[in-house]
Structures are given as C-alpha cells and as structure tokens.
Design an enzyme around this catalytic site. Structure first.
Site, PDB file in Angstrom:
ATOM      1  CG  ASP A 414      -4.264  -2.532  -8.364  1.00 44.90           C
ATOM      2  OD1 ASP A 414      -3.254  -2.045  -8.899  1.00 44.90           O
ATOM      3  OD2 ASP A 414      -5.281  -1.861  -8.083  1.00 44.90           O
ATOM      4  CD  GLU A 417       2.776  -1.114  -8.436  1.00 40.09           C
ATOM      5  OE1 GLU A 417       2.148  -1.481  -9.443  1.00 40.09           O
ATOM      6  OE2 GLU A 417       2.214  -0.793  -7.356  1.00 40.09           O
ATOM      7  CG  ASP A 480      -3.829   4.475 -10.568  1.00 45.55           C
ATOM      8  OD1 ASP A 480      -4.417   3.512 -11.088  1.00 45.55           O
ATOM      9  OD2 ASP A 480      -3.560   4.542  -9.354  1.00 45.55           O
TER      10      ASP A 480
END
Length: 761
Positions: A414, A417, A480
């Site tokens: 995950d 970024e 998401d």
C-alpha cells in the site's frame, strides 16, 4: 502546464522559444543530430544572441524512434532513470535526399526538410502519424523556471488513451493531466499510478522518458496538439508504432518491461479483514468457515493494517493482543488450502521500534540539514524508507523474509505516493524525479524478496502505486473508491486506462472501499470483480463477507467465484499473453476492435481475454446498455445468440449480466470450480461458438507446471466441426453453441485426439 494565452499570446510571466529551422544536421549511420535555430531571421546574424536547440533522433528498437531535445546540455543528471531495454542487435538507418534527412526504424521513420520551417514528421505505411511543427520543439520560462516543451499533432477524430490509471473520462482529449503520484482516491483527477505514456487510435503511442512531473495538455491548450512539458533542460520521448493497439503495447512493454505472470492461486477469490474493522483470529476463522459453510471457494486471506499495533506501522510484528500465536494461526489457515496476504507500506511510524533502528543505521530519508524527514499525516511521526540505499533495501527485505518464514505468501504494498521533494536521497537522486519513481523501487524490493523466497512464478503483490515499468510487479489494484455504482464505473475506467498503459493485471475493492454498499451494489460489484483478472473482497469500516448483505449475495458470490475457477485455463492463457506480449487480461474494446469506430470510446464494458465481452451492470434496476461488435455472439451463461453490430438495452437479474463469447471462439472450461489450481487440461470442456466455415481456431490450455500446453485445433468444414487435441492427458469434451443454446457435452475418451460433430446453425 499551460503557457499560452489563446492562440497568439503567451501568459503573463511566460517567455517561450521554439525551433523554427534546421541550422545544421549531423547524419551518422544510425542516428541524426539536428540543431534547431530559434532566431527569426536567416543569415549569420541569427547565430548571435539566440538559443540553439540540440535535437537527437535515434532508435532503441524496431518501430520505435526516440527524440531528445536539449537547451543547455551542461546540467548534471543525478537520476533516477527508467530501466529501458533496447532491442538486441537492432540498428536504424539514415538517408539524405536533397534537403530531406530521415531516420528509419523498420516501418517507422522520422523526416525533416532542412530547407523548410521546422517540422519533424513521423511516418509509417506511407502516412504521417504525427508531427512536431512550429511549436513542437522548444522551451519556456515561467516564473523563472525552465521547461522543455513539445507538441505532437492530433488528427481529425484522433483519440488519446492511457497515461496510467486515470479515473477521469476514458479518452483524454480535452484534459490536462499531470503525471504526479498522489493519494487522491478514485473520484478525483489525481492518480496512484502515473505513466508518461499514451497511445491513440491512429496507430502509435508516445512515451516520455522522464520519471518526474510530466505535464500534459491533450487538446486542451492547442486543441490540435498533445503538449507535454517537463521542468528540465532536456526531454526525451519515444514514438512507438503499432499499427494496432496490441502491437503498440507489445513494443512499449518490450522497452519498459513485461508483466510477470502471477501464480495460478492468485486468480482465485481473495477475502480481507477490511481496513478499520475490529478483528482477531476468531473473526478470521469465522469468515473463513462462513465461506466454507456456504461453499464459496476462497484462495487467499488478507490481513489489513491492524495485524500490527496501532501507531507502529510498519514494525512487521503481529499484535500479540489479538494474534498471540501468528505462526500457529497461519499454519492453520494454510491447512485449509489458503494463501496469506499481509498489508505493508514503506513508512515507519515514530512509535515503531524500527524507527530508532532505521534512524541509527541511516535507512530513513533525510532532510538537507541531515534530519530524518517526518510528518504526522497517516502515521504519527512517520519516516520514509530510503530505497535508493542498497543497505536500506536489504534491511527492509529482511523484515519481509521473517514474515514469509512465518507463513505469509504475499504482500499488499500500500501507499508509496506521499513522497516529499524537500529531502536528500542516499544515492543523490533528484527529489522531484524520485517522487514518482519511489513506487518502482518500493515494489521492486518486495517483489524480488518474494521471488527469492517463494521461487520464480510465485511472486505476487497487491500494489497501489506505480509508474512506467511497474507492470513488471503485478498485481495492481484501483485504490480507494466509494461504495456506489458511480465509483464502480470510475474504477473500471481507471483499470482500462491502466491496461492501455502497459499493465497486464488489475483488481479493485469488490463492493467499494469507503462506506457500505447496498445489496444491489455489492452483488453487481461481485459480478464485475469476479470477471476481472484478480478479485478481492475489501472495504474500509465494514466487512465484505456476502452474508452481511443478503442471501442472494451469497449465491451470486458463490456462483461467480465458481465460474471464475472454471475459467482458470482461459484466464491463465490470457495472463501468458500479458507476460509475452504486454496485452492486458482486461482489455478496452478499442484494443480488440481497433477497426470498429463504435468501440473506440467505450469504457463501461471490456474484453476479458481474447474472447469474452463483459458489460457490468451499473444500475439498481439491472438495466444495462452495451455495444455488440459484428457477428453472432453467444451469452456464456444462457447460451442465447446475440447479433451485432449494434447497441442493446436489456435488464438482467442478479444471477446474470452481459457476458458474451466472441463469434468463432473456443472457450476452455476447467473441470473444477473449487480452486483455480488444478490440471487445467484434464477433463477440460471446450465451448465452441459460431465457428466460421474454413477457419481454424487454436486453443492453448496451459500446464500448471509451466510445461508444454495442451493444444486444441478446431476447424469447421461445411456442416461439421472437427476438434483435434495435441498432448491431451486424459478425457475431454466438446460443447457446441447453437441457435437455441448450448448442446449437450460430447465426451471424448482418454487417448482420443480427434472428434467430429455436426453443426446446428
């Protein structure tokens, strides 16, 4: 970014300079160097007080031409750089014809008339694909910052695709796109996976070889141009010829890296604990047993963030309050035939015991003053692992090896970024370029550990962030999204866009991440999810077990999970195509039907592999509008014939959706539906759909061990269809689709390699 104020003027504070003529050309055997004069007058006077652009043209592979334009060439280049693989033994050719100089790379050439106004023409098959004209090669200064600027022309009706996993409109015409990693969800113009590569429906693609911020204006500043700019003194791009979209992706992924083939077990259903829910081993066991009790086949169980203590992400240590015996728990799950996935990220919270260790060893990213860079967004006082340091990579990898030895099989990588630019990297990399490129180092580190520990062919990630080349480390998921039909549609747009950016395998959170889906949204998303390359039930604050919605949700999940397992031989073959040619498993319609203009803008349906059309349902009442290309298609679930070309508007119950087999296709159905792992050719059933007289269809069924596939050749002659098997290990069967549905399966005994059946038209 935009530099102009309308057609004639520059914006306030902007000064732009463009090449307007060739001042000189150096022609070598396999490359051109052009010197672009920027002065307005001709003659010796223009050589004074006027910039000169150096434009190099070269070719790393057949059908690919690179262009590097430079203003000031003395700038240091600390990296990082995309890892590109030139074609071995390839050489380009140059030629001069009067004032026209040309570089030729197989079917693609770049030409410029040295005696005319500046224009680079990229030519293939006797036509100009695109051109860099009067504002096509230059630089601009804005607020004291220097940008290299390029423009490539767009033809009438030309559509632009790609640039990563983007959730904005599928065709990028009219958009401003900044290639810059961001955690923006699926409902914004930001993207987790930014790739400076686009392709068009006119037979070519363009890759900008710059890992930092690339700003695109796609028919949004100069409406007939794709403009791209970088803040630098030099920029390099590659024009990649097809002519078909598949051939463009083939050449692009040969240059930037092919997707690995994930293991067969990863194609089955994944179930997650979800994100902020409360769970322990009893909760996990109740989910796993609940799936078993309801005969829903499950392949992977995923532990999301809170398998570790709060505030300590990542410390790679199971929270002893809820998982006092992690090794025993993982062993018990594996005894049930499950693989285990664990959530990780590249951040170290200050409360984690690893923070002080990483700080002491110098494995955390630092500020220019030498402090560990930190902030409180996401994890309190979190720092960032410096993957430019070989020692830091090994330190992080060793933490993962401990988990793998405990029984974990793969990782959800995950984040990646939120990477700062006011820092100093161990290897001296440019912080602006590292912002996007960090995801590549992060995922590469984890993927290599899995390959070393689990063996070739067993590595798989569930990754969120990526850039060019990230396709080598599958699988990637869409990030998401909300739990709505609109979010389901935007997720599909993102996945199709990513597939047209070189990524072969993609997934999404079935049911949506934020919020809790209605039963209707959940069931429709289950259909879509289990007809994707990879399938995971996951949410944020609520569980995604189907019995939490209604009994029909259980039935839909069971039926489509079992259908996907039976399609394993078909999906694994599609996966091999991704590995070998860069063709994604989930394909935008334009990829399979480039000659059908009606398919070019479609983003609410897709092809799953070569031969299955999927149109997810995005409405509460089950109504769906979808397009059927030419020919007699067959509904895979009902056997109904569906004729194209044309649009259809129909209503489907939750047990069905538009799932059509292509005319002439032969779809292999495996004999088992409880798992994607089995001997796919044993007792396989071939579904034959509307075979064309005189045509032969070759169906390859992979071998689970990567050995020689079983090959079936299906040929129609007049009123008969003959199927011949090469290497079939045992009994198999054939089903013909007729005008009233599927016929009865015709069994073929073990050892029999040919069967002939009458066709019912």
């Amino acid at each position: 970014m935009k530099f102009t104020d309308g057609y004639w003027l520059m914006r306030d504070g902007v000064a732009a300079t463009f090449a307007n003529r060739v001042a000189d050309a150096r022609v070598e055997e396999n490359r051109l160097t052009l010197y672009g004069s920027t002065g307005r007058a001709r003659g010796r006077g223009q050589t004074l007080n006027s910039p000169l652009l150096t434009v190099e043209c070269f070719s790393p592979a057949e059908g690919v031409i690179g262009v590097r334009s430079t203003h000031h060439g003395g700038r240091l280049d600390p990296g990082p750089h995309f890892g590109l693989t030139p074609e071995a033994g390839h050489t380009a050719k140059t030629r001069v014809n009067d004032q026209v100089v040309e570089l030729e790379s197989g079917p693609l050439s770049v030409r410029i008339d040295a005696d005319a106004l500046w224009q680079l023409d990229f030519v293939a098959d006797g036509r100009v694909l695109t051109s860099a004209g009067k504002r096509g090669t230059g630089f601009a200064t804005a607020e004291g910052r220097h940008h290299m600027v390029n423009q490539l022309s767009l033809g009438v009706g030309e559509l632009v695709y790609g640039l990563g996993e983007r959730f904005t409109p599928f065709t990028k015409n009219g958009q401003t796109v900044d290639v810059w990693q961001a955690d923006g969800g699926t409902a914004s113009e930001q993207a987790y996976k930014n790739v400076p590569f686009y392709l068009t429906n006119r037979g070519y693609g363009v890759f900008v070889n710059h890992p930092g911020l690339v700003s695109y204006e796609i028919g949004s500043e100069a409406v007939g141009q794709v403009q791209f700019s970088v803040e630098d003194q030099s920029v390099e791009y590659y024009v990649i010829y097809g002519p078909t979209p598949k051939e463009i992706l083939d050449r692009y992924t040969a240059l930037t890296g092919r997707p690995a083939l994930p293991p067969a077990w990863s194609f089955g259903l994944w179930l997650s604990t979800s994100f902020t829910t409360d769970y322990d081993e009893a909760t996990v066991n109740s989910f796993v047993q609940g799936m078993a009790d309801r005969e829903i086949p499950l392949s992977v169980f995923h532990f999301d963030c809170f398998w570790m203590k709060a505030y300590q992400w990542c410390d790679f240590t199971w929270d002893p309050d809820v998982f006092p015996d992690p090794e025993g728990m993982l062993a018990r799950l594996r005894e049930r035939g499950l693989r285990i996935s664990a959530w990780i990220n590249p951040y170290i919270g200050q409360k984690s015991p690893l923070f002080e260790e990483g700080k002491r060893l110098g494995h955390l990213v630092r500020t220019p003053e030498g402090h560990v860079w930190q902030w409180d967004l996401w994890q309190a006082g979190m720092a960032l692992v410096d993957f430019t340091s070989p020692a830091a990579r090994e330190w992080y990898a060793e933490k993962l090896r401990t988990l793998l030895r405990q029984g974990v099989d793969c990782f959800k990588t995950d984040f990646g970024e939120r990477v700062p630019t006011d820092v100093v990297w161990h290897d001296g990399s440019d912080p602006e370029r590292m912002h996007n490129y960090y995801a590549q180092l992060y995922n590469d580190t984890v993927f290599q550990v899995l390959t070393e520990e689990r063996g070739p062919g067993e590595a798989v990630l569930f990754a969120r962030s990526a850039t060019a080349g990230g396709q080598q480390f599958p699988v990637h998921w869409g990030g998401d999204c909300e739990s709505t039909f609109a979010a389901m549609a935007e997720s599909l747009r993102g996945g199709l866009s990513l597939g047209l950016s070189g990524f072969g395998f993609w997934s999404h959170d079935i049911g949506g991440f934020e919020g809790t889906p209605t039963p209707a949204v959940f069931k429709r998303w289950v259909q879509f999810g289990l007809l994707s390359s990879h399938s995971r039930l996951h949410g944020s604050g609520s569980y995604r077990v189907p019995w939490n919605y209604d009994e029909e949700s259980v039935t839909v999940t069971r039926d489509f999970a079992r259908l996907k397992n039976r399609l394993a031989p078909y999906l694994l073959r599609a996966g091999e195509q991704a590995r070998d040619q860069g063709t994604p498993v989930m394909r935008a319609m334009v990829l399979e039907f480039p000659d059908d203009p009606s398919c070019h803008p479609l983003d609410r349906q897709y092809m799953l592999g070569d031969d299955l059309l999927v149109a997810p349902v995005f409405t509460e009442d089950g109504e769906v509008e979808y397009y059927v290309p030419a020919g007699e298609w067959t509904h895979l679930l009902s056997g109904e014939r569906v004729s194209g070309p044309g649009w259809r508007r129909e209503r489907f119950g939750f047990d069905s959706l538009p799932l059509l087999a292509r005319p002439g296709s032969v779809i292999p159905f495996g004999a088992r539906d409880d798992s994607p792992e089995y001997a796919w050719a044993e007792s396989v059933t071939l579904r034959v759909h509307a075979p064309v007289d005189g045509a032969e269809v070759v169906t390859r069924v992979p071998a689970p061990d990567g050995g020689r596939p079983t090959v079936f050749r299906t040929r129609r002659v007049g009123g008969e269809v003959t199927v011949t098997a090469e290497g079939a290990p045992g009994p198999w069967s054939v089903v013909l689709a007729g005008p009233t549905g599927y016929g009865e399966p015709v069994p073929v005994a073990a050892g029999t390699d040919t069967v002939t059946l009458p066709v019912a038209d």
